[in-house]
Scaffold this motif. Structure first.
Motif, short mmCIF file in Angstrom:
data_model
loop_
_atom_site.label_atom_id
_atom_site.label_comp_id
_atom_site.label_asym_id
_atom_site.label_seq_id
_atom_site.Cartn_x
_atom_site.Cartn_y
_atom_site.Cartn_z
N CYS A 57 0.66 12.01 -5.37
CA CYS A 57 1.29 10.68 -5.50
C CYS A 57 0.24 9.59 -5.59
O CYS A 57 -0.74 9.58 -4.85
CB CYS A 57 2.20 10.44 -4.29
SG CYS A 57 2.81 8.76 -4.16
N ILE A 58 0.44 8.66 -6.50
CA ILE A 58 -0.52 7.56 -6.66
C ILE A 58 0.04 6.25 -6.11
O ILE A 58 -0.52 5.19 -6.33
CB ILE A 58 -0.91 7.38 -8.14
CG1 ILE A 58 0.31 6.98 -8.98
CG2 ILE A 58 -1.52 8.67 -8.69
CD1 ILE A 58 -0.06 6.56 -10.40
N CYS A 84 2.69 4.29 -6.80
CA CYS A 84 3.02 3.24 -7.77
C CYS A 84 4.36 2.59 -7.40
O CYS A 84 4.73 1.57 -7.97
CB CYS A 84 3.10 3.82 -9.17
SG CYS A 84 4.46 4.99 -9.36
N TYR A 85 5.08 3.20 -6.48
CA TYR A 85 6.36 2.70 -5.97
C TYR A 85 7.48 2.64 -7.01
O TYR A 85 8.49 1.98 -6.81
CB TYR A 85 6.19 1.31 -5.31
CG TYR A 85 4.99 1.23 -4.42
CD1 TYR A 85 4.90 1.98 -3.26
CD2 TYR A 85 3.89 0.43 -4.76
CE1 TYR A 85 3.77 1.94 -2.45
CE2 TYR A 85 2.76 0.39 -3.96
CZ TYR A 85 2.71 1.14 -2.81
OH TYR A 85 1.60 1.09 -2.02
N CYS A 105 9.35 5.12 -7.87
CA CYS A 105 10.49 5.89 -7.35
C CYS A 105 11.28 5.06 -6.34
O CYS A 105 12.50 5.06 -6.34
CB CYS A 105 9.97 7.18 -6.70
SG CYS A 105 8.69 6.94 -5.46
N CYS A 122 8.49 9.10 -12.11
CA CYS A 122 7.18 9.33 -11.49
C CYS A 122 6.15 9.61 -12.58
O CYS A 122 6.33 10.50 -13.40
CB CYS A 122 7.27 10.52 -10.53
SG CYS A 122 5.71 10.93 -9.73
S1 SF4 Z 1 6.77 7.42 -8.55
FE1 SF4 Z 1 6.74 7.60 -6.32
S2 SF4 Z 1 6.02 9.69 -5.94
FE2 SF4 Z 1 5.50 9.24 -8.07
S3 SF4 Z 1 3.40 8.46 -7.96
FE3 SF4 Z 1 4.74 6.67 -7.87
S4 SF4 Z 1 5.01 6.31 -5.66
FE4 SF4 Z 1 4.21 8.40 -5.87
#
Ligand code: SF4
Ligand code: FMN
Ligand code: FES
Lengths: 432, 162, 766
Positions: C152-153, C155-156, C158, C202
């Motif tokens: 997980c990076i 990126c928020y 999700c 994601c």
């Molecule tokens: S979408 Fe959610 S799970 Fe995927 S990288 Fe971004 S924060 Fe992490």
């Protein structure tokens, strides 16, 4: 300009000042009486004239900050006191809370009148529970005596004030993160603009000031802006609390005029402890770039002079380092702090502080490698100026200053020379 | 049924009255809840969440963020030793090491008898009186290893007395 | 957004650019094909400025700025191609990769990972980070959602798509700093709508789906843009096909009417296609038992029997499907009318389309007037929406998503009239809770002038208690005030879109349209029907009294038109409807019942006995309750295995494209054609395009651009006539009341849907 000048600290020796009676007996609430007769603009003008600059870190002119708040607003306006006091090396707001809580109350009511706000909160870091209790008691007393609430002392002015406790997070000292926290959320800073003066707590125009800044306001109203300004140097009005810590003979919080030469400040603290030689100085809390002894001895302790020399007066936390201090370990400890306190929101701060902490830990423990010194610098540079909020800079700046000014010490570590703190070769820290 | 005492529940109500938005009371409420229960069990999370109108997830997000809030019980006396710069320069590491030895536990560990737990913490604002530690909310400053022994002895006595 | 936004001029890398005021710098750059990389930025969701990939230089600003948050201003001078910007990008990736496991070879996202792509493009391939990485075990959060923290990076995306987009708020962020992590709402598992939006949004392989994990590499699949077969909304779902099997469903390319939206069914429930119980061979009843046989034997059996009954002038009944394609529906009713010579044809109705057509009759043909039908996307920008009945969150997930989008981005005012506490209440500007069955009365009140609210609407405790978990406002006075206020506010709205469920039928539909007519601006309508081609079945004339395009059977002109087209006579009398057919069969008055893709015994279980009296032919994928009673069962292909068109509940016609294949089954179309051929009234080759050509030419409103359809875009059909003489049979309208996890026969055979439901029961009983 040789001795302490007791304005903000004038009640620190008075055990009764923390009660309303004691406060009144020592001239308390005179500023409020006066402010109640003044127009809001007049109050702001007086604060502007005083050249009071924020004591929280950035040193922004307080009067100007207040003047940014729009006169008309659909949403309620707020006055916030930042008593998060988490910047390593800083322990001054604590004394105001303990010995002179009413001066803050008074300052906040005046700020409320100046920007036409009727609600204030004092955000106190969670660890300061006994101070929170003192503040709450003072607020309750003020309510009972009619200094807070509706129609304060029959003036028609309404102002409500409550103490609010944090729960352990340096980042909540950052103003917008503080507001998030005060709204019951994670202390993640907000996107700016909009700035708090336009949209702050609950989206309302908000003035947020450091505890010391607000507690200074009553003195300015009583003594006049000009009087206060003249205590300091141009554009750096008045006095401030300097928290002397580290290798100093008499650590303590001392009130001195802005612009005081650093050697003078050191002297007030009794010089370097144990007759050792001065090695380095943190001028304003752990976030500020450090100075070598030489640089420090030529400094004047005001915002502009220090800025010119490449650092910040910051929170007033002056940390003295003697000749035996291991600068690698010092850098490592600073980074441990920022890694722990990074809110984790943005990539460079979250990953960068972690990287630097791990790398510095390895390096200090004797696992340094060729190229590490440059790597540490480059990683710091990659954080600097690229993060969501200033916490990234706060982590990168001191590290860069140490790497630059004490590069030789890093190279010595690499070469396996005994570490000046005598602990080279073994991990000095619990890594968690 | 509330998991909190009458006094704490009243305190919550007072807190809630301080803000235009209930959610604002969340952080202090969690801290007060923890003061009473020693940590934040699921029932407490649920109850506080309901009081402020926040989902369980939202409350957990908040708890995870603040370093003072915990999901597991700490010792009756939670010893928090500052090793940040000002304390470090005046022997904070030694104090911390001393506590580890005396208590026989490490960072964020709880002693078997549950009397003490230990934590290495960040700056607690006692820089000019370093080195310092906090036991629960009480500050102990200008420490030496001997002073630490005395402090720990006092708390141990207190624990035994009850 | 204003109709005429003011334009702002900026300079990017020396090039002059113009974009509407309010545009984000990142969008402005992209619209001019200037690349600005990003992870956390996602169009339509809130701004984060967290990944720091989009940093650019802006003149007069000392630091690099995040293009994803800066709004362009006149004269802004921007550089995205400097040394400094490139260094910043490279370093952002380097930071992200410090704690990334780099397990691309075993990661589901490998090959379609944004992090991989960016690393490839912007460097930092060789890592200077040599410290130990943080490791955490992978977690299963639900039958669908798996989470691998190290990948997980943060990126928020999700978190935002779940909260802002889905209004579910099941994902959050726990811990702080480098320990920060996405967390599910129930400490170690998720309780949510299982839509999988988080997985597809994601950018890396941190969130992966149970049904797809480790099944294949993305490049081993061929991708087919199909139309989902589960509800009336008609979302596009891209099927990943390997060896003729559907491995994955998603809509990552954001094309189609649904953009990036799909619900749990559209994304995962395609697995019914591979259910082992699926019929692979025709079955014929021998000695009271259904036995496998060959296609030729089965078809001949049917054709011969039909022929015999026809010669004896016996009675036929035909029940069509709401999931088959338009071409199939059209040919089925042609088969009934032209080959079997009967108007006894119907389908399971879940919306009163004829009533809407009646109410709107005569207004489409006026040149220049706006179409009175709204398409699904128009909800996203509507000024105001009136929703009567239905629970779109469950029954029309896309429309619910569009309504939420409108609320989020345009502050659209939503008015809800419902007997239950539906989830869209959270977006409602006004909500009136009325007693179940009170919809018609409520509409009459809206359309009336009287201030007094009918007593039936203010009954204490009126709202359907099953659908209202909390105590509703039960004081009649309050309810009356609420309704008065509701009506007063609503009347001030203009350009309202009125959306109504099966609760509104017959006269109530006409009353609702009459009310819509009183509102200022262009009022538009959407009638909500349940299944993938409910609307198509209606438009194609699967009614005993209506020919294709809602043209009455009783209308000699309409009849003559189709008689000439089809070369034969059509009975002049309207036929029997669905329950009448079942009753007639039970009474021994129907000799044969031909059921193509329907399972009437589910809603009418008591009719099972009666069916035994007729010769029953069932076309289906599974041995349903109805198929079990049949004399001949013909296994069919599902929607994903066929070409043709579907019409969604709004009237949007879209092309269905064949994805998977299934050995042993035939399409309904092929079967109809073969039967017609065997009965000596051949329709010619079963070519979908030719049949659609006939539909285009002969069904009003279907004269759509083929190019548009073939390009995968939708076209709004408006089969409205001057007049529609149609018998209201409101009682025939029976909604499925599906939830997100049920979908009639198809749902019952989806392993994924079943596992989700089982687990929910398990967790609830704990
Ligand atoms: S979408 Fe959610 S799970 Fe995927 S990288 Fe971004 S924060 Fe992490
Ligand atoms: C990471 C971070 C931590 C901060 N912590 C504090 C703090 O503990 N106390 C404080 O007064 N200001 C702190 N500040 C500064 C505040 O954001 C804000 O500038 C200050 O409260 C304004 O008050 P002043 O103008 O009176 O200084 C911090 C800033 C940052 C970026
Ligand atoms: S896209 Fe701008 S910071 Fe992530």
């Amino acid at each position: 300009m040789s001795q302490e000048v007791k304005i903000i600290s004038k009640r620190f020796d008075d055990p009764k000042a923390a009660t309303l009676d004691g406060y009144l007996a020592s001239g308390g609430f005179q500023a409020l009486e006066k402010a109640l007769t003044m127009a809001p603009e007049a109050i702001i003008d007086e604060v502007k004239k005083s050249n009071l600059r924020g004591r929280g870190g950035a040193g922004f002119p307080t009067g100007m900050k207040w003047s940014f708040v729009p006169k008309q607003s659909e949403r309620p306006k707020y006055v916030l006191c930042n008593a998060d006091e988490s910047e390593p090396g800083t322990c001054k707001d604590r004394l105001i809370l303990q010995y002179d809580p009413f001066s803050l109350i008074e300052g906040m009511i005046i700020a409320g009148k100046a920007i036409d706000s009727h609600q204030g909160y004092v955000f106190i870091r969670g660890e300061y529970r006994y101070l929170f209790d003192i503040m709450e008691r003072a607020i309750n007393e003020a309510y009972r005596a009619g200094y807070l609430g509706k129609n304060i002392r029959g003036s028609g002015l309404d102002f409500d004030l409550y103490a609010h406790s944090g729960a352990g997070a340096y980042e909540c000292g950052e103003e917008s993160a503080l507001m998030e926290s005060l709204e019951g959320k994670r202390g993640i800073p907000r996107l700016k603009p909009p700035f708090p003066a336009i949209s702050g707590l609950y989206g309302g125009p908000t003035v947020i000031n450091n505890m010391e800044t607000l507690a200074t306001v009553p003195h300015i109203i009583v003594g006049g802006g000009e009087w206060y300004a003249n205590l300091g140097v141009p554009k750096n009005g008045g006095t401030r609390l300097f928290c002397l810590s580290g290798h100093v003979a008499r650590p303590g919080v001392y009130e001195l005029p802005l612009g005081v030469p650093f050697p003078r400040l050191l002297e007030v603290g009794g010089g370097v402890a144990n007759g050792k030689k001065l090695k380095a100085v943190v001028p304003g809390g752990s976030s500020t770039p450090m100075f070598t002894a030489e640089e420090a001895m030529g400094l004047n302790m005001d915002y502009d002079s220090i800025a010119k020399a490449g650092s910040f007066l910051g929170s007033g936390g002056v940390v003295i380092l003697d000749e035996n201090t291991c600068m690698v370990k010092f850098a490592l400890r600073i980074m441990q702090f920022y890694r722990h306190e990074s809110c984790g929101w943005c990539v460079p701060c979250r990953e960068g502080t972690n990287w630097l902490h791990l790398a510095l830990g390895r390096f200090h423990a004797g696992g340094g490698r060729e190229g590490d010194v440059d790597l540490l610098r480059e990683v710091s540079e990659n954080i600097l100026g690229r993060t969501f909020c200033p916490l990234g800079d706060a982590a990168a700046m001191p590290t860069l200053s140490i790497l630059k000014r004490f590069r030789q010490e890093f190279l010595d570590h690499l070469a396996g020379k005994p570490c000046s703190c005598g602990v080279s070769g073994r991990p000095a820290l619990a890594t968690h | 049924m509330s998991v909190f005492s009458q006094a704490t529940q009243e305190r919550f109500q007072t807190l809630l009255s301080h803000y235009p938005v209930k959610r604002s009371a969340l952080v202090p409420m969690l801290l007060f809840a923890q003061d009473e229960l020693g940590y934040l069990p699921p029932e407490a999370i649920r109850e506080v969440g309901e009081l402020v109108g926040a989902s369980e997830l939202a409350v957990r997000e908040v708890i995870g963020y603040y370093s003072m809030l915990r999901l597991e019980p700490a010792g009756k006396y939670h010893v928090q030793v500052c090793t940040n710069i000002s304390c470090m320069l005046r022997g904070g590491d030694d104090i911390y090491r001393h506590c580890k030895e005396r208590l026989g536990i490490g960072h964020k560990e709880v002693a078997a008898d549950g009397v003490f737990s230990l934590e290495e913490v960040e700056c607690i604002g006692a820089c000019s009186w370093a080195p310092a530690l906090q036991v629960n909310y009480d500050f102990h400053q200008e420490l030496t290893p001997e002073k630490v022994d005395e402090i720990l002895r006092d708390y141990r006595k207190k624990a035994a007395a009850r | 957004m204003a109709d005429n936004p003011t334009l702002v001029n900026i300079t990017v890398n020396g090039q002059q650019l113009t974009a509407p005021a309010g545009t984000l710098l990142l969008e402005a750059c992209r619209s001019a094909h200037v690349e600005v990389p990003s992870f956390c930025y996602y169009p339509g969701l809130s701004l984060q400025a967290a990944c720091r990939m989009c940093l650019v230089e802006i003149e007069k600003m000392p630091k690099l700025q995040t293009a994803c948050t800066v709004v362009i201003t006149e004269g802004m001078v921007v550089r995205t191609d400097t040394e400094q910007v490139h260094r910043a990008r490279k370093s952002a990736i380097e930071f992200i990769l410090t704690n990334h496991p780099l397990d691309c070879p075993v990661c589901d996202a490998g090959g379609e990972c944004e992090l991989q792509d960016m690393t490839f493009k912007y460097g930092a391939a060789e890592s200077r980070f040599t410290e130990p990485k943080r490791h955490r075990e992978e977690q299963q959060w639900s039958p669908i959602v798996y989470f691998d923290r190290p990948r997980c990076i943060l990126c928020y995306r999700c978190v935002r798509v779940c909260g802002e987009g889905m209004d579910v708020w099941a994902l959050g962020v726990g811990n702080r700093g480098v320990a920060a992590s996405i967390i599910p709402n129930h400490s170690d598992h998720l309780q949510c709508e299982e839509c999988g939006m988080c997985i597809d949004i994601c950018p890396v392989g941190a969130l992966t789906s149970g049904p797809y994990r480790y099944k294949t590499r993305p490049w081993e699949m061929k991708h087919v843009g199909a139309i989902c077969t589960f509800c009336g909304d008609g979302c596009k779902t891209t099927l990943g096909i390997r060896n003729d099997q559907i491995i994955r469903g998603d809509n990552r390319d954001k094309s189609g009417i649904n953009g990036d939206f799909l619900c749990v069914k559209g994304r995962y429930a395609f697995d019914f296609t591979q259910n082992p119980e699926r019929l692979k061979q025709p079955l014929v009843r021998v000695d009271g038992e259904l036995r496998p046989t060959t296609w030729s034997f089965a078809l001949e059996t049917v054709a011969k029997r039909f022929q015999r009954i026809k010669s004896a002038q016996g009675g036929f009944g035909v029940i069509g499907s709401t999931r088959t394609l338009n071409e199939e529906d059209y040919q089925l009713q042609k088969f009934a009318r032209r080959v079997l010579g009967t108007n006894n044809i119907d389908h399971h109705r879940t919306a009163d389309f004829p009533a809407l057509a009646t109410a709107l009759a005569a207004r489409t043909n006026t040149p220049g007037t706006a179409l009175p039908l709204a398409n699904s996307s128009s909800l996203k920008t509507a000024k105001a929406i009136l929703l009567v009945g239905n629970d779109p969150t469950n029954q029309h997930p896309l429309l619910a998503w569009n309504i939420r989008t409108a609320y989020r981005n345009h502050k659209t005012r939503l008015y809800v009239l419902n007997s239950g506490d539906i989830k869209l209440r959270r977006q409602a500007f006004r909500m009136a809770v009325i007693p179940a069955g009170g919809e018609a009365a409520a509409i009459r009140f809206l359309n009336g002038e009287a201030d007094s609210v009918p007593a039936e609407l203010t009954m204490v405790g009126g709202p359907d208690p099953k659908r209202w978990p909390q105590t509703p406002p039960s004081v009649p006075q309050k309810i009356a005030e609420g309704l008065q206020d509701f009506r007063a506010r609503l009347r001030q709205e203009q350009d309202v879109i009125i959306v109504f469920g099966a609760e509104v039928r017959g006269e109530a539909v006409r009353e609702l349209v009459a009310f819509g007519d009183t509102l200022p601006g262009n009022t538009r309508y959407i009638a909500l029907a349940d299944n993938a081609n409910s609307r198509g079945a209606a438009d194609m004339g699967l009614y005993p009294d209506l020919l294709p395009g809602y043209r009455p059977v009783a209308d000699a002109g309409a009849r003559a038109h189709f008689e000439q087209l089809w070369g034969g006579t059509i009975p002049a009398e309207p036929g029997l409807n669905l329950p009448q057919m079942l009753a007639a069969a039970a009474a021994g008055k129907l000799d044969a019942l031909y059921i193509a893709g329907a399972n009437p015994l589910r809603l009418h279980p008591s009719a099972a006995e009666g069916l035994r009296k007729a010769f029953v032919v069932v076309q289906d994928m599974f041995l349903t309750e109805t198929a079990r009673q049949a004399d001949v069962v013909l296994p069919v292909l599902c929607s994903y295995e066929k070409n043709g068109t579907l019409t969604n509940t709004c009237g949007e016609v879209q092309a269905q494209k064949r994805g998977g294949m299934f050995e042993g089954a035939k399409s309904d179309l092929a079967i109809i054609h073969e039967l017609a051929e065997l009965m000596g009234c051949g329709f010619g080759p079963a070519a979908e395009d030719k049949i659609f050509g006939e539909i285009r030419a002969n069904v009003k409103g279907y004269d759509l651009s083929l190019v548009q359809l073939l390009a995968g875009r939708s076209a709004l059909a408006a089969p409205l006539n001057e007049t529609v003489a149609h018998r209201d049979d409101p009682e025939l309208i029976q909604p499925n009341n599906d939830t997100l996890f049920t979908a009639g026969t198809l749902g019952r055979y989806s392993t994924t849907l079943n596992s989700v439901m089982e687990r929910r029961l398990q967790k609830e009983s704990k």
